[in-house]
Motif scaffolding. Structure first.
Motif, PDB file in Angstrom:
ATOM      1  N   GLY A 110       0.812  -1.212   0.000  1.00 57.73           N
ATOM      2  CA  GLY A 110       0.000   0.000   0.000  1.00 57.73           C
ATOM      3  C   GLY A 110       0.844   1.259   0.000  1.00 57.73           C
ATOM      4  N   TRP A 111       1.953   1.234   0.738  1.00 58.46           N
ATOM      5  CA  TRP A 111       2.837   2.403   0.761  1.00 58.46           C
ATOM      6  C   TRP A 111       3.502   2.608  -0.594  1.00 58.46           C
ATOM      7  CZ3 TRP A 111       2.148   6.013   4.018  1.00 58.46           C
ATOM      8  CH2 TRP A 111       1.746   5.747   5.329  1.00 58.46           C
ATOM      9  N   VAL A 112       3.844   1.518  -1.273  1.00 60.44           N
ATOM     10  CA  VAL A 112       4.404   1.652  -2.623  1.00 60.44           C
ATOM     11  C   VAL A 112       3.375   2.281  -3.555  1.00 60.44           C
ATOM     12  CG1 VAL A 112       5.241   0.382  -4.638  1.00 60.44           C
ATOM     13  CG2 VAL A 112       6.021  -0.253  -2.352  1.00 60.44           C
ATOM     14  N   ALA A 113       2.122   1.868  -3.414  1.00 58.79           N
ATOM     15  CA  ALA A 113       1.063   2.421  -4.264  1.00 58.79           C
ATOM     16  C   ALA A 113       0.882   3.911  -4.039  1.00 58.79           C
ATOM     17  CB  ALA A 113      -0.250   1.687  -3.999  1.00 58.79           C
ATOM     18  N   ARG A 114       1.247   4.381  -2.862  1.00 59.24           N
ATOM     19  CA  ARG A 114       1.095   5.809  -2.569  1.00 59.24           C
ATOM     20  C   ARG A 114       2.085   6.666  -3.359  1.00 59.24           C
ATOM     21  NH1 ARG A 114      -2.628   3.625  -1.021  1.00 59.24           N
ATOM     22  NH2 ARG A 114      -3.773   3.853   0.943  1.00 59.24           N
ATOM     23  N   ILE A 115       3.138   6.062  -3.881  1.00 56.00           N
ATOM     24  CA  ILE A 115       4.143   6.848  -4.617  1.00 56.00           C
ATOM     25  C   ILE A 115       3.532   7.476  -5.869  1.00 56.00           C
ATOM     26  CG2 ILE A 115       6.352   6.770  -5.836  1.00 56.00           C
ATOM     27  CD1 ILE A 115       7.187   4.534  -3.889  1.00 56.00           C
ATOM     28  N   PRO A 116       2.967   6.688  -6.801  1.00 54.23           N
ATOM     29  CA  PRO A 116       2.316   7.339  -7.950  1.00 54.23           C
ATOM     30  C   PRO A 116       1.025   8.054  -7.557  1.00 54.23           C
ATOM     31  CG  PRO A 116       1.999   4.967  -8.059  1.00 54.23           C
ATOM     32  CD  PRO A 116       2.976   5.214  -6.950  1.00 54.23           C
ATOM     33  N   HIS A 117       0.362   7.547  -6.510  1.00 50.99           N
ATOM     34  CA  HIS A 117      -0.904   8.166  -6.119  1.00 50.99           C
ATOM     35  C   HIS A 117      -0.697   9.556  -5.528  1.00 50.99           C
ATOM     36  CE1 HIS A 117      -5.163   8.116  -5.309  1.00 50.99           C
ATOM     37  NE2 HIS A 117      -4.941   8.518  -4.072  1.00 50.99           N
ATOM     38  N   SER A 118       0.501   9.841  -5.040  1.00 45.12           N
ATOM     39  CA  SER A 118       0.761  11.171  -4.488  1.00 45.12           C
ATOM     40  C   SER A 118       0.610  12.245  -5.563  1.00 45.12           C
ATOM     41  CB  SER A 118       2.162  11.226  -3.875  1.00 45.12           C
ATOM     42  OG  SER A 118       3.153  10.965  -4.859  1.00 45.12           O
ATOM     43  N   LEU A 119       0.980  11.916  -6.805  1.00 46.72           N
ATOM     44  CA  LEU A 119       0.789  12.877  -7.895  1.00 46.72           C
ATOM     45  C   LEU A 119      -0.696  13.065  -8.187  1.00 46.72           C
ATOM     46  CD1 LEU A 119       1.953  14.720 -10.030  1.00 46.72           C
ATOM     47  CD2 LEU A 119       2.205  12.734 -11.544  1.00 46.72           C
ATOM     48  N   THR A 120      -1.455  11.980  -8.136  1.00 45.20           N
ATOM     49  CA  THR A 120      -2.913  12.082  -8.287  1.00 45.20           C
ATOM     50  C   THR A 120      -3.483  13.018  -7.232  1.00 45.20           C
ATOM     51  OG1 THR A 120      -2.995   9.796  -9.072  1.00 45.20           O
ATOM     52  CG2 THR A 120      -5.066  10.777  -8.356  1.00 45.20           C
ATOM     53  N   PHE A 121      -3.032  12.835  -6.018  1.00 44.49           N
ATOM     54  CA  PHE A 121      -3.493  13.654  -4.889  1.00 44.49           C
ATOM     55  C   PHE A 121      -3.227  15.137  -5.142  1.00 44.49           C
ATOM     56  CE2 PHE A 121      -2.275  15.701  -0.854  1.00 44.49           C
ATOM     57  CZ  PHE A 121      -3.472  15.599  -0.157  1.00 44.49           C
ATOM     58  N   ILE A 122      -2.027  15.455  -5.604  1.00 48.91           N
ATOM     59  CA  ILE A 122      -1.657  16.856  -5.844  1.00 48.91           C
ATOM     60  C   ILE A 122      -2.501  17.455  -6.965  1.00 48.91           C
ATOM     61  CG2 ILE A 122       0.197  18.360  -6.662  1.00 48.91           C
ATOM     62  CD1 ILE A 122       2.163  16.433  -5.253  1.00 48.91           C
ATOM     63  N   ILE A 123      -2.660  16.711  -8.057  1.00 48.89           N
ATOM     64  CA  ILE A 123      -3.400  17.219  -9.214  1.00 48.89           C
ATOM     65  C   ILE A 123      -4.867  17.440  -8.874  1.00 48.89           C
ATOM     66  CG2 ILE A 123      -4.213  16.673 -11.545  1.00 48.89           C
ATOM     67  CD1 ILE A 123      -1.588  15.112 -11.944  1.00 48.89           C
ATOM     68  N   GLU A 124      -5.498  16.420  -8.306  1.00 49.52           N
ATOM     69  CA  GLU A 124      -6.932  16.514  -8.039  1.00 49.52           C
ATOM     70  C   GLU A 124      -7.233  17.539  -6.952  1.00 49.52           C
ATOM     71  OE1 GLU A 124      -8.246  12.539  -7.281  1.00 49.52           O
ATOM     72  OE2 GLU A 124      -8.201  11.987  -9.413  1.00 49.52           O
ATOM     73  N   LEU A 125      -6.385  17.610  -5.947  1.00 47.73           N
ATOM     74  CA  LEU A 125      -6.629  18.588  -4.890  1.00 47.73           C
ATOM     75  C   LEU A 125      -6.496  20.011  -5.425  1.00 47.73           C
ATOM     76  CD1 LEU A 125      -7.471  18.121  -1.995  1.00 47.73           C
ATOM     77  CD2 LEU A 125      -5.129  18.582  -1.284  1.00 47.73           C
ATOM     78  N   GLN A 126      -5.597  20.198  -6.394  1.00 54.11           N
ATOM     79  CA  GLN A 126      -5.463  21.525  -6.986  1.00 54.11           C
ATOM     80  C   GLN A 126      -6.729  21.909  -7.758  1.00 54.11           C
ATOM     81  OE1 GLN A 126      -3.998  25.133  -7.456  1.00 54.11           O
ATOM     82  NE2 GLN A 126      -3.098  23.529  -6.196  1.00 54.11           N
ATOM     83  N   ALA A 127      -7.358  20.932  -8.386  1.00 58.99           N
ATOM     84  CA  ALA A 127      -8.634  21.198  -9.056  1.00 58.99           C
ATOM     85  C   ALA A 127      -9.678  21.658  -8.043  1.00 58.99           C
ATOM     86  CB  ALA A 127      -9.117  19.945  -9.782  1.00 58.99           C
TER      87      ALA A 127
END
Length: 207
Positions: free
Chosen positions: A119-136
């Motif tokens: 799960g922590w490994v999955a958070r690596i690419p998901h962190s970019l998702t988090f940044i992009i979507e939160l900026q929206a």
């Protein structure tokens, strides 16, 4: 081209509010993340809730079909989070969307805490998702803030009354929704394809 410049002009004209909303949005999510780390039972409860409402099963079924998965992600982010959480409440009660989003941000931060090495490994690419979507969502929050301010204090935007102020605030919200939608599309595509193609290689590499 002029239409696409107008949202950025709105941001420049309200850069202080934009900065504070950024700090608030990312800060609340990180605070929720810290709470999830400190109280694992809260994270476990959120995970159980996602299992019970079928979200986890839906993700598992769609993850192997990235185009469809991206469409579902986009639909959820546009309708449930953008419209129902931020925009529509703010159209009825000034600034209401900001309060609803604050709750969502903390809850999401708790959910982001992983319970396994994979799960922590999955958070690596998901962190970019988090940044992009939160900026929206930040752009929509800025629009909701400007709507509420124009509605309650119409003279600040040169309006004669609150009705005119409401309309002008709504126009700004509409302008900011354009780049927000673009970010949500990018975020949905990245999330769907990163889950399908990046998680397994990263797990093999790092674990």
């Amino acid at each position: 081209m002029r239409l696409w410049r107008r949202p950025f002009r709105v941001i420049r004209e309200n850069k202080r509010a934009y900065l504070f909303i950024n700090l608030g949005a990312y800060g609340l999510a990180l605070a929720g993340f810290a709470v999830g780390l400190a109280f694992p039972e809260l994270n476990a409860a959120r995970g159980a809730a996602l299992e019970d409402d079928g979200t986890a099963d839906l993700v598992y079924q769609l993850v192997f079909t990235p185009p469809l998965f991206a469409l579902v992600i986009l639909a959820v982010n546009v309708f449930r989070l953008s419209l129902l959480t931020i925009v529509l409440p703010s159209l009825i009660v000034p600034f209401a969307g900001l309060a609803f989003f604050a709750y969502w941000a903390v809850e999401t931060g708790i959910t982001l805490v992983a319970s396994s090495p994979e799960g922590w490994v999955a958070r690596i690419p998901h962190s970019l998702t988090f940044i992009i979507e939160l900026q929206a969502y930040v752009l929509l929050l800025l629009g909701a803030y400007l709507l509420g301010r124009s509605w309650l204090f119409p003279r600040r935007v040169g309006a004669k009354n609150r009705r005119q102020g409401y309309v002008r605030g709504l126009q700004r919200l509409g302008l900011l929704a354009l780049p927000a939608l673009v970010l949500l599309i990018v975020g949905a595509v990245w999330e769907a394809y990163s889950l399908r193609y990046f998680i397994h290689p990263l797990t093999q590499l790092l674990l």
